[in-house]
Design an enzyme around this catalytic site. Structure first.
Site, short mmCIF file in Angstrom:
data_model
loop_
_atom_site.label_atom_id
_atom_site.label_comp_id
_atom_site.label_asym_id
_atom_site.label_seq_id
_atom_site.Cartn_x
_atom_site.Cartn_y
_atom_site.Cartn_z
CG HIS A 9 7.31 72.48 -29.46
ND1 HIS A 9 7.36 73.14 -28.26
CD2 HIS A 9 7.77 71.22 -29.20
CE1 HIS A 9 7.80 72.31 -27.32
NE2 HIS A 9 8.05 71.12 -27.87
CG HIS A 28 9.81 66.38 -29.76
ND1 HIS A 28 11.08 66.68 -29.33
CD2 HIS A 28 8.98 67.25 -29.12
CE1 HIS A 28 11.02 67.67 -28.46
NE2 HIS A 28 9.75 68.04 -28.32
CG HIS A 40 12.01 71.55 -25.23
ND1 HIS A 40 12.42 71.53 -26.54
CD2 HIS A 40 10.88 70.79 -25.16
CE1 HIS A 40 11.57 70.77 -27.23
NE2 HIS A 40 10.64 70.31 -26.43
CD GLU A 98 7.84 70.14 -21.29
OE1 GLU A 98 9.07 69.96 -21.46
OE2 GLU A 98 6.96 69.36 -21.75
CG ASP A 155 5.76 68.60 -26.98
OD1 ASP A 155 6.89 68.56 -27.51
OD2 ASP A 155 5.61 68.65 -25.74
CG ASP A 156 6.36 64.49 -27.96
OD1 ASP A 156 7.31 64.16 -28.67
OD2 ASP A 156 6.47 65.28 -26.99
#
Ligand code: ADE
Ligand code: ZN
Length: 357
Positions: free
Chosen positions: A34, A36, A214, A217, A295-296
């Site tokens: 996961h 990006h 997703h 969340e 994630d980021d």
């Protein structure tokens, strides 16, 4: 059963001293499922690419940009994340972005990465598949050859845009089909339910693409259920709100649906007030196939090992058994070939069996 697996089966992991866990977690082979790729765009690279491409920025320097990373919810983050993507213009930019990430991931002993990319963020700015795909693919080929990293790319549809846009994006991706592992669904969750994307996910499934989404969340548990039933999602990204629906939790456990959980993201986007309040221990106790990811990371303050280590520090009730479980889950939940996954699990077992001696 080989002796390493037997030692782990015998339940000796709980006896591993707490001070040994950080080293073991860091050294373990793991899968990043996961992430990006646009969320790995570090402020330093934003400024470098802006200079290279003559793109004006709204911030004076790297520190000023970093200070702006104070998010109140998912949308406040997405606004900055899409703005940051504005500096990505050329094939070389996409190569530099992805290659920087793969080198960073190798330091965390990531052996398999299944990064997301957001084509619509780029095509909307006039940057086409012929620009970003060659850059991303050259980086993943080099990561394989030089770092031994196995990579599978997942194309994400932006859920705040209409489904027709997603369908056109999937058609535009067809020349690159052989280089795609699967499709995903990201961006603003609330008000953009899975049912909006049922047709494009059906088409992706017919093309033999793996499917993830997703869900849960910021959105409700019902979106997790609908991602499974209406989109054919094989993994749920985040999914932490599933705890609101006991029947769904029982189903996720019995069907062993992986939840790719991102603790630092959840805190920075105020899904939980702090790591100590994160519900990951509840998800594990309920028997779910939980994995931990970043994630980021350029926006949320940590890559995969930071997420793992900080979560375990914030939850002293979790120990070796749970750390081994989430690491092993990451390898098993990947879409890599069975033989690769078996090799990675064997090397994980070797490390942990030695520690459990
Ligand atoms: N795009 C990038 N990061 C995201 C996240 N955490 N949720 C939804 N969309 C995203
Ligand atoms: Zn995400």
């Amino acid at each position: 059963m080989n002796p390493d697996a037997a030692r782990i089966e015998a339940g000796r992991l709980g006896g591993i001293p707490a001070e040994r866990l950080p080293g073991l977690i860091a050294d373990s082979p793991k899968a990043e499922l996961h992430l990006h790729i646009e969320g790995t765009l570090e402020p330093e690279l934003i400024f470098e690419l802006a200079r290279r491409n003559g793109v004006p920025l709204a911030y004076a320097d790297v520190d000023a940009l970093r200070r702006a990373y104070a998010f109140t919810d998912l949308q406040s983050f997405l606004d900055l994340y899409y703005a940051g993507c504005g500096v990505l213009r050329t094939e070389q930019d996409f190569f530099d972005l992805a290659w920087a990430y793969f080198r960073r991931a190798a330091r965390d002993n990531v052996v398999r990465a299944e990064p997301f990319f957001d084509p619509q963020t780029h095509t909307a700015r006039g940057v086409g598949f012929d620009v970003f795909m060659p850059g991303l693919l050259a980086a993943s080929r080099r990561a394989h050859d030089e770092l031994g990293l196995s990579v599978g790319w997942i194309l994400c549809f932006l859920r705040h845009l209409p489904e027709d846009d997603a369908l056109r994006t999937l058609e535009a991706a067809l020349p690159w089909r052989e280089h795609l592992l699967g499709v995903g669904l990201d961006s603003s969750e609330r008000g953009n339910p899975p049912e909006k994307f049922a047709r494009v996910f059906a088409r992706a499934g017919a093309l033999g693409l793996r499917r993830v989404a997703h869900a849960g969340e910021e959105g409700p548990a019902a979106y997790v259920r609908d991602a499974l039933d209406l989109l054919g999602a094989e993994r749920i990204d985040h999914g932490v709100r599933s705890v609101d629906d006991p029947a769904l939790i029982r189903r996720l456990a019995s069907e062993r649906i992986p939840l790719t959980v991102c603790p630092l993201s959840n805190v920075r986007l105020r899904v939980f007030p702090d790591l100590a309040s994160h519900n990951l221990p509840d998800l594990l106790r309920a028997g779910l196939m939980v994995t931990i990811h970043s994630d980021d990371p350029a926006y949320f303050g940590g890559y995969i090992n930071d997420n793992l280590l900080q979560l375990f520090v914030a939850h002293p009730e979790l120990g070796g058994k749970q750390a081994y479980a989430v690491l092993r889950n990451s390898l098993e939940a990947s879409f890599a070939p069975d033989a690769d996954r078996a090799l990675w699990v064997a090397s994980l077992d070797k490390l942990w069996a030695h520690a459990a001696r």
